[in-house]
Design a protein around this motif. Sequence first.
Motif, PDB file in Angstrom:
ATOM      1  N   THR A  21       0.805  -1.223   0.000  1.00  0.00           N
ATOM      2  CA  THR A  21       0.000   0.000   0.000  1.00  0.00           C
ATOM      3  C   THR A  21       0.837   1.272   0.000  1.00  0.00           C
ATOM      4  N   ASP A  43       1.011   6.786   0.174  1.00  0.00           N
ATOM      5  CA  ASP A  43       0.405   5.731   0.979  1.00  0.00           C
ATOM      6  C   ASP A  43      -1.056   5.602   0.607  1.00  0.00           C
ATOM      7  N   ARG A  44      -1.542   4.360   0.481  1.00  0.00           N
ATOM      8  CA  ARG A  44      -2.959   4.115   0.216  1.00  0.00           C
ATOM      9  C   ARG A  44      -3.605   3.633   1.503  1.00  0.00           C
ATOM     10  N   GLY A  48      -9.308   3.868   0.622  1.00  0.00           N
ATOM     11  CA  GLY A  48      -9.072   3.946  -0.811  1.00  0.00           C
ATOM     12  C   GLY A  48      -8.416   5.235  -1.255  1.00  0.00           C
ATOM     13  N   THR A  49      -8.218   6.176  -0.338  1.00  0.00           N
ATOM     14  CA  THR A  49      -7.577   7.436  -0.711  1.00  0.00           C
ATOM     15  C   THR A  49      -6.059   7.291  -0.641  1.00  0.00           C
ATOM     16  N   TYR A  50      -5.397   8.121  -1.402  1.00  0.00           N
ATOM     17  CA  TYR A  50      -3.944   8.128  -1.450  1.00  0.00           C
ATOM     18  C   TYR A  50      -3.445   9.413  -0.801  1.00  0.00           C
ATOM     19  N   ASP A  67      -7.109   8.496  -6.781  1.00  0.00           N
ATOM     20  CA  ASP A  67      -6.354   7.452  -7.481  1.00  0.00           C
ATOM     21  C   ASP A  67      -5.003   7.983  -7.940  1.00  0.00           C
TER      22      ASP A  67
END
Length: 103
Positions: A21, A43-44, A48-50, A67
């Motif tokens: 991740t 980092d994910r 689901g957010t980065y 994304d």
Amino acid sequence: MAAQEPPRAASDWEIIPISRTAWRICDGSLTETDASRLVAYVDRYETGTYDVLWLRSPCPTRSRYRDLDELLADLDAANATGSSSEVSRATRPVHIAHFPPRE
């Protein structure tokens, strides 16, 4: 759950996996011995957010993305607009005149 494949960058950005991740974004146009090659850490999260930690300028003003493609598009845009107006860090600062203290 398999690790998500990073998208292919349209420019010279290299996306290097650190873990399932986390990724590191590097500038492929610079040599591996150049410290400014490292652009950001990504980092994910479970949502689901980065989340991005930018390490050099120019960089986008955002630090959270939905994304990686959106992140790379912002990085390309910031690099295109900021590279021509950026002052080199190797340039000496403007000299400030020094006056002795008043007695």
